[in-house]
Design a protein around this motif. Structure first.
Motif, PDB file in Angstrom:
ATOM      1  N   ILE A  35     -37.185   4.659 -16.412  1.00  0.00           N
ATOM      2  CA  ILE A  35     -36.466   4.084 -15.267  1.00  0.00           C
ATOM      3  C   ILE A  35     -37.094   4.555 -13.955  1.00  0.00           C
ATOM      4  O   ILE A  35     -37.282   3.769 -13.012  1.00  0.00           O
ATOM      5  CB  ILE A  35     -34.972   4.464 -15.325  1.00  0.00           C
ATOM      6  CG1 ILE A  35     -34.302   3.790 -16.531  1.00  0.00           C
ATOM      7  CG2 ILE A  35     -34.268   4.075 -14.028  1.00  0.00           C
ATOM      8  CD1 ILE A  35     -32.865   4.214 -16.767  1.00  0.00           C
ATOM      9  N   ASN A  36     -37.424   5.848 -13.884  1.00  0.00           N
ATOM     10  CA  ASN A  36     -38.034   6.402 -12.672  1.00  0.00           C
ATOM     11  C   ASN A  36     -39.392   5.751 -12.394  1.00  0.00           C
ATOM     12  O   ASN A  36     -39.712   5.398 -11.248  1.00  0.00           O
ATOM     13  CB  ASN A  36     -38.196   7.914 -12.825  1.00  0.00           C
ATOM     14  CG  ASN A  36     -38.757   8.551 -11.567  1.00  0.00           C
ATOM     15  OD1 ASN A  36     -38.185   8.448 -10.483  1.00  0.00           O
ATOM     16  ND2 ASN A  36     -39.904   9.214 -11.708  1.00  0.00           N
ATOM     17  N   ILE A  37     -40.184   5.572 -13.450  1.00  0.00           N
ATOM     18  CA  ILE A  37     -41.498   4.937 -13.294  1.00  0.00           C
ATOM     19  C   ILE A  37     -41.328   3.479 -12.840  1.00  0.00           C
ATOM     20  O   ILE A  37     -42.032   2.999 -11.948  1.00  0.00           O
ATOM     21  CB  ILE A  37     -42.287   4.998 -14.612  1.00  0.00           C
ATOM     22  CG1 ILE A  37     -42.690   6.445 -14.912  1.00  0.00           C
ATOM     23  CG2 ILE A  37     -43.532   4.110 -14.551  1.00  0.00           C
ATOM     24  CD1 ILE A  37     -43.300   6.644 -16.288  1.00  0.00           C
ATOM     25  N   LEU A  55     -47.469   4.444 -17.999  1.00  0.00           N
ATOM     26  CA  LEU A  55     -46.471   3.881 -18.907  1.00  0.00           C
ATOM     27  C   LEU A  55     -47.140   3.251 -20.137  1.00  0.00           C
ATOM     28  O   LEU A  55     -46.671   3.414 -21.267  1.00  0.00           O
ATOM     29  CB  LEU A  55     -45.651   2.830 -18.155  1.00  0.00           C
ATOM     30  CG  LEU A  55     -44.441   2.233 -18.887  1.00  0.00           C
ATOM     31  CD1 LEU A  55     -43.408   3.314 -19.201  1.00  0.00           C
ATOM     32  CD2 LEU A  55     -43.808   1.145 -18.024  1.00  0.00           C
ATOM     33  N   ARG A  56     -48.237   2.586 -19.920  1.00  0.00           N
ATOM     34  CA  ARG A  56     -48.956   1.927 -21.019  1.00  0.00           C
ATOM     35  C   ARG A  56     -49.514   2.947 -22.019  1.00  0.00           C
ATOM     36  O   ARG A  56     -49.489   2.730 -23.229  1.00  0.00           O
ATOM     37  CB  ARG A  56     -50.085   1.089 -20.419  1.00  0.00           C
ATOM     38  CG  ARG A  56     -50.882   0.272 -21.428  1.00  0.00           C
ATOM     39  CD  ARG A  56     -51.813  -0.681 -20.685  1.00  0.00           C
ATOM     40  NE  ARG A  56     -52.761   0.044 -19.858  1.00  0.00           N
ATOM     41  CZ  ARG A  56     -53.989   0.398 -20.266  1.00  0.00           C
ATOM     42  NH1 ARG A  56     -54.399   0.078 -21.478  1.00  0.00           N
ATOM     43  NH2 ARG A  56     -54.804   1.053 -19.463  1.00  0.00           N
ATOM     44  N   GLU A  57     -50.025   4.071 -21.497  1.00  0.00           N
ATOM     45  CA  GLU A  57     -50.650   5.067 -22.357  1.00  0.00           C
ATOM     46  C   GLU A  57     -49.646   6.000 -23.042  1.00  0.00           C
ATOM     47  O   GLU A  57     -49.932   6.559 -24.108  1.00  0.00           O
ATOM     48  CB  GLU A  57     -51.634   5.907 -21.527  1.00  0.00           C
ATOM     49  CG  GLU A  57     -52.818   5.132 -20.975  1.00  0.00           C
ATOM     50  CD  GLU A  57     -53.765   4.673 -22.067  1.00  0.00           C
ATOM     51  OE1 GLU A  57     -53.810   5.332 -23.136  1.00  0.00           O
ATOM     52  OE2 GLU A  57     -54.452   3.647 -21.866  1.00  0.00           O
ATOM     53  N   ASN A  58     -48.475   6.177 -22.431  1.00  0.00           N
ATOM     54  CA  ASN A  58     -47.552   7.201 -22.930  1.00  0.00           C
ATOM     55  C   ASN A  58     -46.173   6.666 -23.287  1.00  0.00           C
ATOM     56  O   ASN A  58     -45.207   7.437 -23.372  1.00  0.00           O
ATOM     57  CB  ASN A  58     -47.402   8.304 -21.870  1.00  0.00           C
ATOM     58  CG  ASN A  58     -48.716   8.968 -21.516  1.00  0.00           C
ATOM     59  OD1 ASN A  58     -49.204   9.827 -22.241  1.00  0.00           O
ATOM     60  ND2 ASN A  58     -49.294   8.562 -20.391  1.00  0.00           N
ATOM     61  N   TYR A  59     -46.045   5.364 -23.489  1.00  0.00           N
ATOM     62  CA  TYR A  59     -44.724   4.769 -23.697  1.00  0.00           C
ATOM     63  C   TYR A  59     -43.987   5.363 -24.899  1.00  0.00           C
ATOM     64  O   TYR A  59     -42.748   5.380 -24.935  1.00  0.00           O
ATOM     65  CB  TYR A  59     -44.850   3.249 -23.851  1.00  0.00           C
ATOM     66  CG  TYR A  59     -45.515   2.790 -25.123  1.00  0.00           C
ATOM     67  CD1 TYR A  59     -44.765   2.469 -26.259  1.00  0.00           C
ATOM     68  CD2 TYR A  59     -46.901   2.693 -25.191  1.00  0.00           C
ATOM     69  CE1 TYR A  59     -45.390   2.062 -27.423  1.00  0.00           C
ATOM     70  CE2 TYR A  59     -47.527   2.283 -26.357  1.00  0.00           C
ATOM     71  CZ  TYR A  59     -46.772   1.976 -27.468  1.00  0.00           C
ATOM     72  OH  TYR A  59     -47.386   1.563 -28.626  1.00  0.00           O
ATOM     73  N   GLN A  60     -44.718   5.859 -25.898  1.00  0.00           N
ATOM     74  CA  GLN A  60     -44.061   6.394 -27.094  1.00  0.00           C
ATOM     75  C   GLN A  60     -43.482   7.789 -26.875  1.00  0.00           C
ATOM     76  O   GLN A  60     -42.605   8.224 -27.626  1.00  0.00           O
ATOM     77  CB  GLN A  60     -45.044   6.435 -28.268  1.00  0.00           C
ATOM     78  CG  GLN A  60     -45.469   5.057 -28.760  1.00  0.00           C
ATOM     79  CD  GLN A  60     -46.432   5.148 -29.942  1.00  0.00           C
ATOM     80  OE1 GLN A  60     -47.209   6.098 -30.035  1.00  0.00           O
ATOM     81  NE2 GLN A  60     -46.382   4.159 -30.836  1.00  0.00           N
ATOM     82  N   ASP A  61     -43.952   8.479 -25.829  1.00  0.00           N
ATOM     83  CA  ASP A  61     -43.572   9.886 -25.645  1.00  0.00           C
ATOM     84  C   ASP A  61     -42.634  10.115 -24.461  1.00  0.00           C
ATOM     85  O   ASP A  61     -42.254  11.266 -24.204  1.00  0.00           O
ATOM     86  CB  ASP A  61     -44.829  10.737 -25.442  1.00  0.00           C
ATOM     87  CG  ASP A  61     -45.783  10.646 -26.619  1.00  0.00           C
ATOM     88  OD1 ASP A  61     -45.303  10.602 -27.771  1.00  0.00           O
ATOM     89  OD2 ASP A  61     -47.001  10.596 -26.375  1.00  0.00           O
TER      90      ASP A  61
END
Length: 224
Positions: free
Chosen positions: A171-173, A158-164
Motif C-alpha cells: 500500500i505504501n509503495i 515491487l516487481r522484483e520483491n512482490y513475494q516478500d
C-alpha cells in the motif's frame, strides 16, 4: 528599427505624424482607413499602431476589434488619436484594448513620449519572456526526472520483491507511485500551458492578458 503603422484618413495629419516618426528613425507604414490599416498590420506586424477613431470604411473602434481577432495582431500596442476626448470615448477605447489615447492637435513631445513608453514596456516584456523560456528549458528536464524516477524505482522494487513484501508495504509503495504519477501529470499539464503560450507569442501575440510577467516564476509555471 521599430516599425509604426499610422492609420489616419486626413492626409495632412498623417503626413505630419509620419514626418515626426521618420525624424526619430522609426520605420513608418501608412494607411488612410481602418480596413487598409488592418491589411497592412496583418502583412507587416508593426511594433505599434497609431490610429485615428473617426475614419471611413472601418473606424478606429472597428479597426481594433478586427485586430483582436488574429493571433498575430491582437496585442500590438494601439494608441488612439482623436479630437474626441469625452470620457465615454476614452473608456470605450480602453475597454477595446487601446494602450493610450491622445487628443488632436497632437503635441510631438507627447506623441513621442507615449510611443517610447509603450515600446520600452514591450521590450521589457519580451526580455522577461525570453528569460522565462530559457529557465524552463533548463529546469524542466530535472523536474520531469524526479517523479519518473520515483515511479520506475518503486514499481521495479515491487516487481522484483512482490513475494516478500507485506500488504502495508505494498500500500505504501502504491501511494508513492500514485503521488509521483500525479506530480508528473501536473508537470505535463503545466508545460502544455507554457507551450501554448509560447506558440501564441511566436505567432506575433504580445500576450496582453498577462499584465505583469515579472511575477511569473519558472517554478510557478512548472509546478503550480
Amino acid at each position: 528599427m521599430k516599425t509604426i503603422l499610422v492609420v489616419e484618413d486626413t492626409l495632412a495629419i498623417r503626413e505630419e505624424i509620419c514626418d515626426i516618426l521618420k525624424m526619430e528613425n522609426f520605420n513608418v507604414l501608412e494607411a488612410k482607413n481602418g480596413l487598409e490599416g488592418l491589411h497592412i498590420a496583418k502583412e507587416n506586424i508593426p511594433d505599434l499602431i497609431l490610429s485615428d477613431i473617426l475614419m471611413p470604411v472601418l473606424d478606429g473602434f472597428q479597426f481594433i476589434k478586427e485586430l483582436k481577432k488574429y493571433a498575430a495582431t491582437e496585442n500590438i500596442p494601439v494608441i488612439f488619436l482623436s479630437a474626441k476626448a469625452n470620457k465615454d470615448d476614452i473608456r470605450e477605447g480602453m475597454n477595446l484594448g487601446a494602450d493610450d489615447y491622445l487628443t488632436k492637435p497632437l503635441s510631438p513631445d507627447d506623441l513621442l513620449i507615449s510611443i517610447n513608453n509603450k515600446l520600452e514596456k514591450q521590450e521589457r516584456f519580451d526580455k522577461k519572456m525570453q528569460n522565462l523560456r530559457e529557465n524552463i528549458s533548463n529546469f524542466l528536464p530535472h523536474e520531469l526526472r524526479t517523479p519518473l524516477n520515483g515511479i520506475l524505482g518503486f514499481s521495479d522494487y515491487l516487481r522484483e520483491n512482490y513475494q516478500d513484501i507485506n500488504r502495508s508495504e505494498v500500500i505504501n509503495i502504491a501511494e508513492n507511485i500514485f503521488e509521483s504519477g500525479k506530480r508528473l501529470q501536473r508537470l505535463v499539464e503545466n508545460y502544455t500551458i507554457y507551450s501554448n503560450l509560447n506558440i501564441k507569442l511566436n505567432n506575433g501575440s504580445k500576450l496582453a492578458k498577462i499584465k505583469d510577467v515579472g511575477n511569473i516564476s519558472t517554478n510557478k509555471i512548472i509546478n503550480e
